[in-house]
Design a protein around this motif. Sequence first.
Motif, PDB file in Angstrom:
ATOM      1  N   TYR A 166       0.833  -1.207   0.000  1.00  0.00           N
ATOM      2  CA  TYR A 166       0.000   0.000   0.000  1.00  0.00           C
ATOM      3  C   TYR A 166       0.869   1.258   0.000  1.00  0.00           C
ATOM      4  CZ  TYR A 166      -3.209  -3.700   0.986  1.00  0.00           C
ATOM      5  OH  TYR A 166      -3.907  -4.876   0.898  1.00  0.00           O
ATOM      6  N   ARG A 167       2.071   1.102  -0.527  1.00  0.00           N
ATOM      7  CA  ARG A 167       3.038   2.202  -0.561  1.00  0.00           C
ATOM      8  C   ARG A 167       2.456   3.438  -1.245  1.00  0.00           C
ATOM      9  NH1 ARG A 167       8.604   2.775  -0.421  1.00  0.00           N
ATOM     10  NH2 ARG A 167       8.870   0.513  -0.172  1.00  0.00           N
ATOM     11  N   ASP A 168       1.815   3.267  -2.389  1.00  0.00           N
ATOM     12  CA  ASP A 168       1.305   4.418  -3.127  1.00  0.00           C
ATOM     13  C   ASP A 168       0.301   5.212  -2.296  1.00  0.00           C
ATOM     14  OD1 ASP A 168       2.879   3.693  -5.246  1.00  0.00           O
ATOM     15  OD2 ASP A 168       1.248   2.816  -6.443  1.00  0.00           O
ATOM     16  N   THR A 169      -0.605   4.498  -1.627  1.00  0.00           N
ATOM     17  CA  THR A 169      -1.602   5.169  -0.784  1.00  0.00           C
ATOM     18  C   THR A 169      -0.931   5.965   0.317  1.00  0.00           C
ATOM     19  OG1 THR A 169      -3.279   3.479  -1.208  1.00  0.00           O
ATOM     20  CG2 THR A 169      -3.544   4.795   0.792  1.00  0.00           C
ATOM     21  N   MET A 170       0.063   5.356   0.963  1.00  0.00           N
ATOM     22  CA  MET A 170       0.716   6.018   2.088  1.00  0.00           C
ATOM     23  C   MET A 170       1.608   7.168   1.643  1.00  0.00           C
ATOM     24  SD  MET A 170       1.427   2.914   4.785  1.00  0.00           S
ATOM     25  CE  MET A 170       2.077   1.740   3.577  1.00  0.00           C
ATOM     26  N   GLU A 171       2.385   6.949   0.605  1.00  0.00           N
ATOM     27  CA  GLU A 171       3.293   8.004   0.173  1.00  0.00           C
ATOM     28  C   GLU A 171       2.529   9.203  -0.373  1.00  0.00           C
ATOM     29  OE1 GLU A 171       6.153   6.174  -2.444  1.00  0.00           O
ATOM     30  OE2 GLU A 171       7.399   5.528  -0.740  1.00  0.00           O
ATOM     31  N   SER A 172       1.377   8.968  -1.000  1.00  0.00           N
ATOM     32  CA  SER A 172       0.571  10.094  -1.480  1.00  0.00           C
ATOM     33  C   SER A 172       0.009  10.913  -0.330  1.00  0.00           C
ATOM     34  CB  SER A 172      -0.572   9.588  -2.364  1.00  0.00           C
ATOM     35  OG  SER A 172      -1.496   8.813  -1.618  1.00  0.00           O
ATOM     36  N   ALA A 173      -0.056  10.302   0.868  1.00  0.00           N
ATOM     37  CA  ALA A 173      -0.538  11.001   2.067  1.00  0.00           C
ATOM     38  C   ALA A 173       0.619  11.546   2.899  1.00  0.00           C
ATOM     39  CB  ALA A 173      -1.390  10.067   2.907  1.00  0.00           C
ATOM     40  N   GLY A 174       1.841  11.393   2.408  1.00  0.00           N
ATOM     41  CA  GLY A 174       2.988  11.940   3.118  1.00  0.00           C
ATOM     42  C   GLY A 174       3.675  10.978   4.057  1.00  0.00           C
ATOM     43  N   VAL A 175       3.320   9.701   4.023  1.00  0.00           N
ATOM     44  CA  VAL A 175       3.941   8.701   4.888  1.00  0.00           C
ATOM     45  C   VAL A 175       5.104   8.037   4.142  1.00  0.00           C
ATOM     46  CG1 VAL A 175       3.610   6.528   6.149  1.00  0.00           C
ATOM     47  CG2 VAL A 175       1.775   8.235   6.077  1.00  0.00           C
ATOM     48  N   SER A 176       6.287   8.058   4.733  1.00  0.00           N
ATOM     49  CA  SER A 176       7.428   7.348   4.160  1.00  0.00           C
ATOM     50  C   SER A 176       7.303   5.868   4.478  1.00  0.00           C
ATOM     51  CB  SER A 176       8.744   7.891   4.729  1.00  0.00           C
ATOM     52  OG  SER A 176       8.902   9.263   4.424  1.00  0.00           O
ATOM     53  N   VAL A 177       7.726   5.016   3.553  1.00  0.00           N
ATOM     54  CA  VAL A 177       7.609   3.573   3.735  1.00  0.00           C
ATOM     55  C   VAL A 177       8.977   2.925   3.595  1.00  0.00           C
ATOM     56  CG1 VAL A 177       6.537   1.444   2.923  1.00  0.00           C
ATOM     57  CG2 VAL A 177       5.261   3.598   2.814  1.00  0.00           C
ATOM     58  N   VAL A 178       9.334   2.110   4.589  1.00  0.00           N
ATOM     59  CA  VAL A 178      10.571   1.341   4.558  1.00  0.00           C
ATOM     60  C   VAL A 178      10.178  -0.125   4.487  1.00  0.00           C
ATOM     61  CG1 VAL A 178      12.662   0.689   5.803  1.00  0.00           C
ATOM     62  CG2 VAL A 178      11.856   3.061   5.861  1.00  0.00           C
ATOM     63  N   SER A 179      10.714  -0.844   3.485  1.00  0.00           N
ATOM     64  CA  SER A 179      10.296  -2.216   3.225  1.00  0.00           C
ATOM     65  C   SER A 179      11.476  -3.173   3.249  1.00  0.00           C
ATOM     66  CB  SER A 179       9.650  -2.309   1.831  1.00  0.00           C
ATOM     67  OG  SER A 179       8.646  -1.344   1.657  1.00  0.00           O
ATOM     68  N   PRO A 180      11.195  -4.472   3.430  1.00  0.00           N
ATOM     69  CA  PRO A 180      12.239  -5.463   3.181  1.00  0.00           C
ATOM     70  C   PRO A 180      12.737  -5.295   1.756  1.00  0.00           C
ATOM     71  CG  PRO A 180      10.351  -6.472   4.237  1.00  0.00           C
ATOM     72  CD  PRO A 180       9.940  -5.079   3.866  1.00  0.00           C
ATOM     73  N   MET A 181      13.974  -5.618   1.507  1.00  0.00           N
ATOM     74  CA  MET A 181      14.590  -5.317   0.224  1.00  0.00           C
ATOM     75  C   MET A 181      13.865  -5.937  -0.951  1.00  0.00           C
ATOM     76  SD  MET A 181      18.623  -5.521   1.212  1.00  0.00           S
ATOM     77  CE  MET A 181      19.148  -5.266  -0.485  1.00  0.00           C
ATOM     78  N   PHE A 182      13.199  -7.087  -0.731  1.00  0.00           N
ATOM     79  CA  PHE A 182      12.554  -7.757  -1.847  1.00  0.00           C
ATOM     80  C   PHE A 182      11.038  -7.705  -1.763  1.00  0.00           C
ATOM     81  CE2 PHE A 182      16.705  -9.905  -1.467  1.00  0.00           C
ATOM     82  CZ  PHE A 182      17.234  -9.495  -2.685  1.00  0.00           C
ATOM     83  N   ALA A 183      10.507  -6.831  -0.916  1.00  0.00           N
ATOM     84  CA  ALA A 183       9.051  -6.699  -0.844  1.00  0.00           C
ATOM     85  C   ALA A 183       8.510  -6.236  -2.190  1.00  0.00           C
ATOM     86  CB  ALA A 183       8.663  -5.704   0.248  1.00  0.00           C
ATOM     87  N   GLY A 184       7.384  -6.779  -2.585  1.00  0.00           N
ATOM     88  CA  GLY A 184       6.790  -6.394  -3.855  1.00  0.00           C
ATOM     89  C   GLY A 184       7.270  -7.243  -5.010  1.00  0.00           C
ATOM     90  N   THR A 185       8.134  -8.232  -4.746  1.00  0.00           N
ATOM     91  CA  THR A 185       8.591  -9.149  -5.772  1.00  0.00           C
ATOM     92  C   THR A 185       8.186 -10.561  -5.376  1.00  0.00           C
ATOM     93  OG1 THR A 185      10.746  -9.787  -4.832  1.00  0.00           O
ATOM     94  CG2 THR A 185      10.615  -7.656  -5.956  1.00  0.00           C
ATOM     95  N   THR A 186       8.510 -11.520  -6.227  1.00  0.00           N
ATOM     96  CA  THR A 186       8.209 -12.914  -5.905  1.00  0.00           C
ATOM     97  C   THR A 186       9.279 -13.535  -5.030  1.00  0.00           C
ATOM     98  OG1 THR A 186       9.278 -13.597  -7.963  1.00  0.00           O
ATOM     99  CG2 THR A 186       6.886 -13.262  -8.013  1.00  0.00           C
ATOM    100  N   LEU A 187      10.361 -12.784  -4.746  1.00  0.00           N
ATOM    101  CA  LEU A 187      11.414 -13.276  -3.872  1.00  0.00           C
ATOM    102  C   LEU A 187      11.029 -13.016  -2.436  1.00  0.00           C
ATOM    103  CD1 LEU A 187      14.529 -11.950  -5.828  1.00  0.00           C
ATOM    104  CD2 LEU A 187      13.636 -14.280  -5.808  1.00  0.00           C
ATOM    105  N   ASP A 188      11.148 -14.009  -1.588  1.00  0.00           N
ATOM    106  CA  ASP A 188      10.773 -13.866  -0.188  1.00  0.00           C
ATOM    107  C   ASP A 188      12.013 -14.057   0.678  1.00  0.00           C
ATOM    108  OD1 ASP A 188       9.091 -13.382   1.919  1.00  0.00           O
ATOM    109  OD2 ASP A 188       8.601 -15.489   2.202  1.00  0.00           O
TER     110      ASP A 188
END
Length: 259
Positions: free
Chosen positions: A76-98
Amino acid sequence: MAEDMANGLAEGGGAAARASEQALFPLSPITVVIGHYGVGKTNFAINLALDAAKRGQEVTLVDLDVVNPYFRSSDYRDTMESAGVSVVSPMFAGTTLDSPSLSGAVYTAIEDAMRQEDGERKCVVIDAGGDDVGATALGRFAPRIAAQRHEVLYVVNRYRNLTQEADEAIGLLAEIEAKACLRATGIVGNSHLKQDTTDQTICDSAPFVSEVSEASGLPIVCTTVPKEIVGQKNDSFWESCAIQNVYPVQVYVRTPWGT
């Protein structure tokens, strides 16, 4: 500190309308959200972050779920960043690599919250992985978190498998705390049945949430209620259900198959 947050929500009789405006503000510099897989931690964390940003706080949401590839706050990065919230994720979040990889940006976010100058309102919301396995990653950052004013909020859902009894929820909490190397400071009632959630669903869960609170010795910081349900009921309804500190939330996290 969790008790202060709860008191802030309860001010003025704990009315739902008032809670909608107060919504747990201001957050501690660091707020950690823990709980069983599927209880709704991510949706709760997203609401905390977005509401804090609306109140003018400089917010970073840290997605620490490096185990489960589904329902990550990073999605939900797009929703949060559009509201001014910075998002820090695991390096492979959003990919098929876990891969259990963590970005150095997690440390940076925590350090920034610790070093804020007078007048700054920085805060970090950490969405931890589920159960004790997911909480293991949190343990890496525990010494730095413990050195700062913080909250660790244990989210419970009366209808989630394996934690439907208070003793089960307490047992899991002990396992999470051991792996996370942090102690919980408050309870969040987040009982729901996904799209089938009704006001009665939430009211029926109140005794369970209270039992978990009493058994753990932790205050009930809030009870989440979907905003569309809050809007249908007046304050006396929630008071008659013994719902403590209604926190209206938007339901962002939904399953891909629509349930």
